[in-house]
Motif scaffolding. Structure first.
Motif, PDB file in Angstrom:
ATOM      1  N   ILE B 345     -10.730  46.352  27.970  1.00 29.96           N
ATOM      2  CA  ILE B 345     -10.889  46.934  26.644  1.00 29.96           C
ATOM      3  C   ILE B 345     -12.335  47.405  26.607  1.00 29.96           C
ATOM      4  CG2 ILE B 345     -10.709  46.513  24.178  1.00 29.96           C
ATOM      5  CD1 ILE B 345      -8.124  45.681  25.227  1.00 29.96           C
ATOM      6  N   LYS B 346     -12.550  48.694  26.773  1.00 34.48           N
ATOM      7  CA  LYS B 346     -13.901  49.148  27.082  1.00 34.48           C
ATOM      8  C   LYS B 346     -14.884  48.989  25.922  1.00 34.48           C
ATOM      9  CE  LYS B 346     -13.091  54.126  26.419  1.00 34.48           C
ATOM     10  NZ  LYS B 346     -13.452  54.187  25.025  1.00 34.48           N
ATOM     11  N   ASP B 347     -14.379  48.904  24.692  1.00 36.18           N
ATOM     12  CA  ASP B 347     -15.302  48.743  23.563  1.00 36.18           C
ATOM     13  C   ASP B 347     -15.623  47.283  23.265  1.00 36.18           C
ATOM     14  OD1 ASP B 347     -15.566  51.519  22.874  1.00 36.18           O
ATOM     15  OD2 ASP B 347     -13.488  51.422  22.221  1.00 36.18           O
ATOM     16  N   LEU B 348     -14.964  46.377  23.957  1.00 32.60           N
ATOM     17  CA  LEU B 348     -15.283  44.966  23.737  1.00 32.60           C
ATOM     18  C   LEU B 348     -16.296  44.514  24.789  1.00 32.60           C
ATOM     19  CD1 LEU B 348     -11.937  43.118  22.868  1.00 32.60           C
ATOM     20  CD2 LEU B 348     -13.657  44.037  21.330  1.00 32.60           C
ATOM     21  N   SER B 349     -17.054  43.480  24.421  1.00 26.58           N
ATOM     22  CA  SER B 349     -18.064  42.988  25.350  1.00 26.58           C
ATOM     23  C   SER B 349     -17.391  42.259  26.516  1.00 26.58           C
ATOM     24  CB  SER B 349     -18.999  42.037  24.634  1.00 26.58           C
ATOM     25  OG  SER B 349     -18.334  40.824  24.381  1.00 26.58           O
ATOM     26  N   VAL B 350     -18.194  41.988  27.524  1.00 25.42           N
ATOM     27  CA  VAL B 350     -17.700  41.275  28.698  1.00 25.42           C
ATOM     28  C   VAL B 350     -17.099  39.933  28.286  1.00 25.42           C
ATOM     29  CG1 VAL B 350     -18.415  40.236  30.866  1.00 25.42           C
ATOM     30  CG2 VAL B 350     -19.393  42.416  30.164  1.00 25.42           C
ATOM     31  N   ILE B 351     -17.816  39.205  27.441  1.00 23.73           N
ATOM     32  CA  ILE B 351     -17.327  37.888  26.998  1.00 23.73           C
ATOM     33  C   ILE B 351     -16.000  38.031  26.270  1.00 23.73           C
ATOM     34  CG2 ILE B 351     -17.787  35.940  25.473  1.00 23.73           C
ATOM     35  CD1 ILE B 351     -20.662  36.213  25.981  1.00 23.73           C
ATOM     36  N   HIS B 352     -15.934  38.994  25.371  1.00 23.69           N
ATOM     37  CA  HIS B 352     -14.725  39.133  24.557  1.00 23.69           C
ATOM     38  C   HIS B 352     -13.528  39.562  25.391  1.00 23.69           C
ATOM     39  CE1 HIS B 352     -17.174  39.614  20.596  1.00 23.69           C
ATOM     40  NE2 HIS B 352     -17.372  38.476  21.205  1.00 23.69           N
ATOM     41  N   ASN B 353     -13.758  40.304  26.460  1.00 24.76           N
ATOM     42  CA  ASN B 353     -12.668  40.642  27.361  1.00 24.76           C
ATOM     43  C   ASN B 353     -12.154  39.385  28.052  1.00 24.76           C
ATOM     44  OD1 ASN B 353     -11.707  43.546  28.043  1.00 24.76           O
ATOM     45  ND2 ASN B 353     -13.861  43.783  27.515  1.00 24.76           N
ATOM     46  N   MET B 354     -13.083  38.489  28.364  1.00 23.90           N
ATOM     47  CA  MET B 354     -12.695  37.265  29.053  1.00 23.90           C
ATOM     48  C   MET B 354     -11.817  36.396  28.146  1.00 23.90           C
ATOM     49  SD  MET B 354     -13.483  33.776  29.160  1.00 23.90           S
ATOM     50  CE  MET B 354     -15.015  33.673  28.250  1.00 23.90           C
ATOM     51  N   SER B 355     -12.159  36.326  26.863  1.00 26.74           N
ATOM     52  CA  SER B 355     -11.487  35.356  25.985  1.00 26.74           C
ATOM     53  C   SER B 355     -10.254  35.930  25.292  1.00 26.74           C
ATOM     54  CB  SER B 355     -12.479  34.861  24.935  1.00 26.74           C
ATOM     55  OG  SER B 355     -12.963  35.942  24.167  1.00 26.74           O
ATOM     56  N   LEU B 356      -9.998  37.222  25.484  1.00 28.59           N
ATOM     57  CA  LEU B 356      -9.004  37.925  24.656  1.00 28.59           C
ATOM     58  C   LEU B 356      -7.613  37.286  24.638  1.00 28.59           C
ATOM     59  CD1 LEU B 356      -8.793  40.426  22.859  1.00 28.59           C
ATOM     60  CD2 LEU B 356      -7.944  41.663  24.835  1.00 28.59           C
ATOM     61  N   SER B 357      -7.170  36.782  25.771  1.00 29.08           N
ATOM     62  CA  SER B 357      -5.796  36.290  25.813  1.00 29.08           C
ATOM     63  C   SER B 357      -5.685  34.805  25.489  1.00 29.08           C
ATOM     64  CB  SER B 357      -5.191  36.547  27.192  1.00 29.08           C
ATOM     65  OG  SER B 357      -5.107  37.929  27.422  1.00 29.08           O
ATOM     66  N   SER B 358      -6.790  34.173  25.220  1.00 28.81           N
ATOM     67  CA  SER B 358      -6.739  32.741  24.924  1.00 28.81           C
ATOM     68  C   SER B 358      -7.670  32.401  23.778  1.00 28.81           C
ATOM     69  CB  SER B 358      -7.099  31.932  26.169  1.00 28.81           C
ATOM     70  OG  SER B 358      -8.242  32.492  26.788  1.00 28.81           O
ATOM     71  N   MET B 359      -7.564  33.176  22.703  1.00 29.45           N
ATOM     72  CA  MET B 359      -8.462  32.975  21.567  1.00 29.45           C
ATOM     73  C   MET B 359      -8.363  31.557  21.006  1.00 29.45           C
ATOM     74  SD  MET B 359     -10.116  35.721  21.379  1.00 29.45           S
ATOM     75  CE  MET B 359     -11.072  35.200  19.975  1.00 29.45           C
ATOM     76  N   GLY B 360      -7.188  30.966  21.130  1.00 29.51           N
ATOM     77  CA  GLY B 360      -7.002  29.615  20.606  1.00 29.51           C
ATOM     78  C   GLY B 360      -7.979  28.606  21.198  1.00 29.51           C
ATOM     79  N   HIS B 361      -8.463  28.875  22.405  1.00 31.04           N
ATOM     80  CA  HIS B 361      -9.400  27.929  23.042  1.00 31.04           C
ATOM     81  C   HIS B 361     -10.786  27.979  22.415  1.00 31.04           C
ATOM     82  CE1 HIS B 361      -6.927  28.210  27.040  1.00 31.04           C
ATOM     83  NE2 HIS B 361      -6.201  27.920  25.983  1.00 31.04           N
ATOM     84  N   PHE B 362     -11.036  29.011  21.620  1.00 24.91           N
ATOM     85  CA  PHE B 362     -12.409  29.213  21.143  1.00 24.91           C
ATOM     86  C   PHE B 362     -12.498  29.178  19.623  1.00 24.91           C
ATOM     87  CE2 PHE B 362     -11.719  31.546  25.081  1.00 24.91           C
ATOM     88  CZ  PHE B 362     -12.634  30.904  25.898  1.00 24.91           C
ATOM     89  N   GLU B 363     -11.510  28.548  19.011  1.00 23.20           N
ATOM     90  CA  GLU B 363     -11.500  28.524  17.558  1.00 23.20           C
ATOM     91  C   GLU B 363     -11.682  27.115  17.030  1.00 23.20           C
ATOM     92  OE1 GLU B 363      -8.503  32.230  16.449  1.00 23.20           O
ATOM     93  OE2 GLU B 363      -7.731  30.213  16.713  1.00 23.20           O
TER      94      GLU B 363
END
Lengths: 324, 504
Positions: B345-363
């Protein structure tokens, strides 16, 4: 390997010039706001008057609330043309519910319900029906207005419950209540977009829908959520609009609100195709539009010419924004 | 100087934002020569070619063509000097017809100003015929497969009677027989005096078709020489600055129980009667030519495509997957091909690309915790050797290899235990390739089940325990990784041999 690192690392504070261009690209709308603000205060001394300042805030609050929702829709890669019509429809139905029930609470909830339901339908058409958002919401724009006209028989409906007008016409400390609602909605949308997964998904979807889907995001649900959100915000705006004059016109209320809202979002730097943009940008976009309207009134510019100036500013804003 | 090379770029210098990208680079190309330009991503190849193509202006150095100094002020000037640039990304207008694309910007018109359609079609047809391509010039480009688009791009260069053609990874989307035809054509061009600068990561191709090579590393020229005097290992070493082994990455070990079983999967027009089983700790390869249906097969398995019949069992439980979300729930992850379109996802940061499919782990109570994301990214950064200074920059600023590592990190974070990699090393330089192979081997050791889809037989040979070969939507052969040879695989991939009886 040091060289590979160096390639990816682009120093941005190395020269004053590059720092300035970075500042411009990130915060151009804020800089534009400051310039317009200063120019206005020089051009007309009455501009800086506290009452005038609060007046500007009051005047932008309805468009501001809608523009917040519009930012989210446009970040997702869509657009919502139906906001003005849905506002009129929600206003008309909520006044009828208000009068029938005699309860302000019922009136308010009806407005929110009608708004969010219309938004939900938009979302359904876009996500499940795979209709382009421009077309789907164009249909809703015509449909909602028509139903509002039918219900109100083409005229206005007025509230008959005392106290309803207090919502938009009372103040708290120095701020009018609509301004406070605007600020609250801005904060809400800001938190939603930057602190919750919903916001993250909206950015992802607007930037690359296929990749978002392949990242196991329920793209359809997010889209429906986005349109329902703007519908609900339109419901909030409808309550303020109705309460301000204790009546709503089925034919003229909300007319062209979609243009002002979209203009604010564009001036605020959100990309038309989605994926990039900021809530704060839209906030300043709304304020810029408000100042321009205010200045034209203060300087007695013919109301017929005000649209021209607004159009010019939108185009200039887009030209000056950083292109990729 | 008595004898000048056809093209001479001398002491080229170029910096971006104060970071030198080219340092005193010299490139000489003879008339009628195929010259390989080699180097890892970021070595400066594209920049050098962009200077030649007039896309960027050099900070220093001179360009001579036929002994005359030229200034490539813009791409038009470069074209006028007979230089054609075939980019890696295809610049085709899909809504126009083939001939319209071929003549875009240089349409043939009669005296009245009307287009000479038939003449353009005729010329298009002739050029295409030289390449052995049979397409109706009036066909719309959107209806053509990617490999054809690539061939049209090449034909376009031929049409302009170029004297120097730059080809940037022209074979990425071509099937083997198309590649051979392209090479044949390149040799013909060479005979007629056309020079070609050939950029590719595929050293084997370079070995077959190129005459000389120039290796760039970190913006400097490392070596220029004749291709036949060097072996592939030496060239690789020159490119990465260290030696890279071509050994297999995978060593036999005990597999766990079956994790994924596919029974009779069929999707009309895409693939049919697919059977296979995948065990824990196994790396299973799928290879074939373009159009063999392997990508579609695994997109269906991942729930991106819904119209298929047959049964999928995960840990011997039958599952119906019709959305990627369900695939993830079932423990499947997919690192798709064409990273730019399907993965980042080119407009998202590197970190946000990493976490995109597992947002539940970071909430925490519904709100994203930036600090947890950053910490997790740090972990993957070290584990996968992701090279990025500031992970808050958008992911499109990273090199291909690093982008791919971020996508792998994304799926590791999800915790998928069946991982599908589609063309995992597409557009990735040699060094990063090794790291990704190594990572895949590690995953298998940890007991994950891995599927590799690749059009490159050597790739599956190096990293897979077992290999399936597909041809026109069917699995035509199955090999154990240490028995298979490239020739055997090619026989089945091209459909010249079938082994359907053995499959079952």
């Amino acid at each position: 390997m040091a060289n590979i690192d160096a390639k990816e690392y682009k120093p941005q504070g190395s020269t004053a010039k590059s720092r300035l261009s970075w500042l411009w690209s990130e915060y151009s709308v804020i800089i534009a706001f400051v310039i317009i603000f200063i120019a206005s205060s020089i051009m007309n001394p009455r501009f800086l008057d506290m009452n005038n300042q609060l007046n500007i805030l009051m005047q932008v609050s309805i468009i501001g609330i809608i523009a917040m929702g519009m930012t989210v829709v446009m970040l997702s890669g869509g657009i919502d043309l139906s906001v003005g019509s849905v506002l009129a429809l929600a206003g008309v139905i909520s006044v009828l519910a208000l009068n029938a029930s005699g309860s302000i609470l019922v009136g308010v909830f009806t407005a929110l319900l009608v708004g969010s339901f219309a938004g939900f339908l938009n979302g359904l058409m876009v996500a499940k029906g795979r209709i382009a958002s421009f077309i789907a919401t164009l249909g809703m724009m015509a449909g909602a207005r028509s139903i509002a006209l039918y219900i109100a028989d083409g005229g206005s409906v007025s509230g008959e419950v005392t106290g309803f007008t207090a919502i938009a016409n009372s103040d708290f400390w120095i701020f009018d209540v609509p301004v406070l609602i605007f600020i609250a909605m801005t904060a809400l949308v800001f938190i939603l977009m930057h602190k919750t997964r919903f916001g993250r998904y909206v950015y992802a979807l607007g930037s690359n829908e296929k990749a978002a889907l392949l990242s196991a995001i329920r793209v359809d649900r997010i889209k429906i959520g986005v349109y329902t959100l703007i519908g609900t915000l339109v419901g909030v705006a409808a309550v303020i609009e109705t309460s301000r004059l204790n009546s709503i016109s089925s034919s003229s209320s909300g007319a062209q609100y979609e243009l002002d809202a979209i203009a604010a979002v564009i001036i605020g730097g959100t990309r038309m195709t989605g994926g990039r943009g900021k809530i704060i940008g839209t906030l300043f976009g709304v304020l810029i539009l408000g100042i321009l309207n205010n200045m034209m009134n203060l300087m007695n510019v013919s109301p017929h010419l005000q649209g021209f100036v607004k159009g010019l500013i939108i185009i200039i804003a887009v030209v000056f924004q950083k292109r990729e | 100087m008595d004898r000048q090379p056809f093209l001479m770029m001398q002491n080229m210098e170029k910096s971006f934002n104060g970071v030198p990208v080219l340092k005193n680079v010299t490139l000489e190309v003879e008339k009628g020569e195929i010259h390989a330009l080699l180097g890892e991503n970021g070595a400066g190849k594209s920049t050098l070619m962009n200077l030649l193509g007039g896309v960027h202006q050099p900070d220093g150095g001179t360009i001579h063509i036929n002994g005359q100094e030229v200034k490539m002020a813009n791409p038009r000037v470069s074209q006028e000097h007979g230089i054609s640039f075939i980019h890696q990304e295809l610049n085709m207008v899909s809504d126009l017809r083939v001939y319209e694309n071929m003549f875009l910007g240089s349409e043939l018109r009669n005296r009245m100003g009307f287009l000479k359609v038939e003449e353009m079609c005729q010329k298009t047809y002739e050029v295409m015929a030289k390449l052995g391509v049979d397409i109706d010039p009036k066909e719309y480009v959107r209806n053509l497969a990617t490999s054809y688009k690539q061939l049209i791009e090449i034909s376009k260069a031929l049409l302009h009677n170029s004297t120097l053609i730059i080809m940037d990874e022209p074979t990425t989307s071509l099937a083997e027989h198309e590649v051979n035809r392209l090479f044949e054509l390149m040799r013909n061009l060479k005979k007629s005096g056309v020079s070609i600068i050939y950029i590719s990561h595929k050293l084997k191709e370079i070995k077959t078709v190129c005459d000389r090579f120039t290796v760039l590393r970190d913006g400097e020229r490392v070596k220029t020489g004749a291709i036949e005097e060097e072996d592939i290992e030496t060239i690789t070493r020159l490119m990465v600055g260290k030696s890279i082994s071509q050994d297999r990455f995978i060593h036999e070990h005990q597999f766990g129980p079956v994790s994924l079983e596919v029974v009779n999967l069929t999707s009309s027009g895409l693939f049919r009667n697919i059977h296979f089983a995948l065990r824990q700790g196994e790396v299973l390869g799928f290879t074939g030519l373009s159009g063999d249906g392997r990508t579609e097969l695994f997109e269906s398995l991942f729930g991106y495509r819904k119209k298929y019949s047959g049964e999928v069992r995960i840990h011997s439980k039958s599952v119906k997957i019709d959305h990627p979300r369900k695939a993830v729930k079932a423990g499947i992850g997919l690192v798709p091909k064409d990273r730019k379109e399907n993965a980042i996802i080119k407009d998202l940061s590197v970190i946000h690309n990493m976490s995109l499919s597992s947002m539940g782990h970071f909430e925490k109570s519904g709100f994203i915790q930036d600090r947890m994301e950053r910490k997790k990214f740090q972990k993957y950064k070290e584990m996968l050797n992701i090279k990025v200074h500031n992970p808050r920059i958008t992911i499109d600023k990273l090199s291909g290899g690093n982008q791919q590592k971020v996508i792998i990190a994304k799926w590791l974070e999800v915790g998928a235990d069946i991982l599908i990699f589609d063309n995992p090393t597409q557009g990735i330089d040699v060094g990063a390739k090794q790291e990704i192979y190594h990572e895949i081997a590690e995953l298998a050791k940890l007991g994950k089940s891995v599927i590799i889809l690749s059009s490159e037989a050597p790739e599956v040979l190096r990293i897979c325990h077992n290999i399936n070969v597909m041809y026109q939507g069917e699995i035509t052969a199955r090999f154990s990784g240490d028995e298979a040879t490239e020739e055997e695989i090619m026989n089945y991939a091209t459909g010249s041999k079938r082994e359907a009886a053995k499959i079952g």
